[in-house]
Design a protein around this motif. Structure first.
Motif, short mmCIF file in Angstrom:
data_model
loop_
_atom_site.label_atom_id
_atom_site.label_comp_id
_atom_site.label_asym_id
_atom_site.label_seq_id
_atom_site.Cartn_x
_atom_site.Cartn_y
_atom_site.Cartn_z
N MET A 1 78.41 -2.85 50.10
CA MET A 1 77.35 -3.58 49.42
C MET A 1 77.82 -4.05 48.04
O MET A 1 77.52 -5.17 47.62
CB MET A 1 76.11 -2.69 49.29
N ALA A 2 78.57 -3.20 47.34
CA ALA A 2 79.11 -3.60 46.04
C ALA A 2 80.08 -4.77 46.19
O ALA A 2 80.05 -5.71 45.40
CB ALA A 2 79.80 -2.41 45.38
N LEU B 1 82.84 -10.88 47.31
CA LEU B 1 84.15 -10.71 47.92
C LEU B 1 84.06 -10.79 49.44
O LEU B 1 84.96 -11.31 50.08
CB LEU B 1 84.74 -9.37 47.49
N LYS B 2 82.98 -10.26 50.00
CA LYS B 2 82.80 -10.33 51.45
C LYS B 2 81.43 -10.93 51.74
O LYS B 2 80.44 -10.58 51.09
CB LYS B 2 82.97 -8.97 52.11
N PRO B 3 81.36 -11.86 52.70
CA PRO B 3 80.12 -12.58 52.96
C PRO B 3 78.98 -11.73 53.52
O PRO B 3 77.82 -12.11 53.36
CB PRO B 3 80.53 -13.67 53.96
N ASN C 1 84.18 -17.72 45.21
CA ASN C 1 84.02 -16.32 45.61
C ASN C 1 84.81 -15.38 44.69
O ASN C 1 85.22 -14.31 45.08
CB ASN C 1 84.45 -16.11 47.06
N ALA C 2 85.03 -15.82 43.45
CA ALA C 2 85.73 -14.96 42.50
C ALA C 2 84.91 -13.70 42.25
O ALA C 2 83.69 -13.74 42.23
CB ALA C 2 85.95 -15.72 41.18
N HIS D 1 94.43 -9.17 48.22
CA HIS D 1 93.12 -8.64 48.59
C HIS D 1 92.83 -7.36 47.80
O HIS D 1 91.74 -7.16 47.25
CB HIS D 1 93.11 -8.36 50.09
N ARG D 2 93.82 -6.49 47.70
CA ARG D 2 93.65 -5.23 46.96
C ARG D 2 93.31 -5.50 45.50
O ARG D 2 92.42 -4.85 44.93
CB ARG D 2 94.92 -4.38 47.05
#
Length: 293
Positions: free
Chosen positions: A78-79, A85-87, A140-141, A262-263
């Protein structure tokens, strides 16, 4: 759109309406502080809900002990979604759909009310079109705060994927004020005309940097990855006594450069007092060239 999504939309509209006529926005510091508090409350609700499971329910949640119970937490994902970061976040407990519905009612919906009360007040953290370095900020930053409205919808259509014979009865959380999130979920998970979804499509919606193996050579280059996390209390102490899984996926060896980027992006979760470390053979990515300019 499911009845649950419509109900959530209506509640949020009522909440935002109560603030109509004002231009008050939370400051960046206050928005982060209050969002962190709401995520802590979600974490507490999750832990309390899991503590109330019977031995049989725990067995089903963990696939007869194959998984750890703390791998079923969603506060980290959720964070990640709040940071754009994720849709979306899919809620599905190993096919035990009765427990999914109870989790949504007992844990998720109260937490979404808490978070959406903030999403309607949050102003844009990025006020300029470009960063100080002159590089345009990507849509999406991992920046916060941003306005958001989270919806939890039940997947009702006859949707299947290579690993899951039916997604009906699972739930998805997404952000209707983030066009990428809203479009992807409604096109792929809530689309009654779509009967199947590929693993690569799912990876895009969940922002996984890798893909499933498709050839014998791919099978020999699998790298399992999990992001582990711990959240701090308001007093600065760890809320748990161990690192817990925030998300997990696999990458193939040739995808390690994108995994390294990604990390770095996902480390932004630290602003919500969540420390993250990568559970993998980090020597595979530590020697790669810096993916950022």
């Amino acid at each position: 759109m499911s009845a649950e999504a419509q109900t959530s939309n209506g509640a949020a509209a009522k909440s935002s309406g109560s603030n109509s006529g004002t231009s008050t926005h939370l400051s960046e510091v206050d928005a982060i502080r209050r969002t962190t508090r709401a995520l802590r409350q979600l974490y507490h609700r999750e832990k309390q809900w899991m503590a109330g499971r019977t031995a049989d329910q725990v067995s089903r949640l963990t696939q007869q002990g194959q998984l750890r119970l703390d791998e079923q937490l969603h506060y980290g994902e959720m964070a990640f979604m709040l940071l754009r970061l994720k849709p979306c976040v899919i809620i599905d407990y190993a096919g035990d759909r009765d427990q999914v519905a109870d989790y949504v009612a007992s844990v998720l919906r109260p937490s979404l009310r808490d978070l959406n009360a903030l999403g309607g007040l949050a102003g844009e953290a990025v006020v300029a079109a470009e960063s100080p370095g002159g590089v345009a900020v990507e849509p999406n930053a991992p920046l916060y705060p941003r306005p958001f409205h989270l919806v939890c919808a039940r997947i009702d259509g006859p949707l299947e994927s290579p690993e899951i014979p039916s997604w009906a009865g699972a739930y998805v959380v997404y952000d209707t004020r983030w066009p990428l999130s809203d479009k992807w979920v409604n096109d792929n998970l809530l689309n009654s005309e779509k009967s199947s979804i590929t693993e690569d499509e799912l990876a895009a919606g969940l922002d996984y940097p890798g893909s499933i193996p498709k050839t014998p050579a791919d099978m020999g280059s699998i790298v399992p990855v999990s992001y582990l996390g711990r959240m701090k209390s308001e007093s600065g102490e760890w809320m748990g006594d161990r690192w817990e899984c925030l998300t997990s996926f696999i990458v193939l060896h040739h995808q390690l450069p994108q995994m390294a980027l990604h990390r770095i992006r996902y480390q932004a979760v630290k602003m919500f007092d969540i420390e993250m470390e990568v559970n993998m053979d980090t020597s595979l990515i530590d020697d790669l060239p810096n993916p950022l300019p």
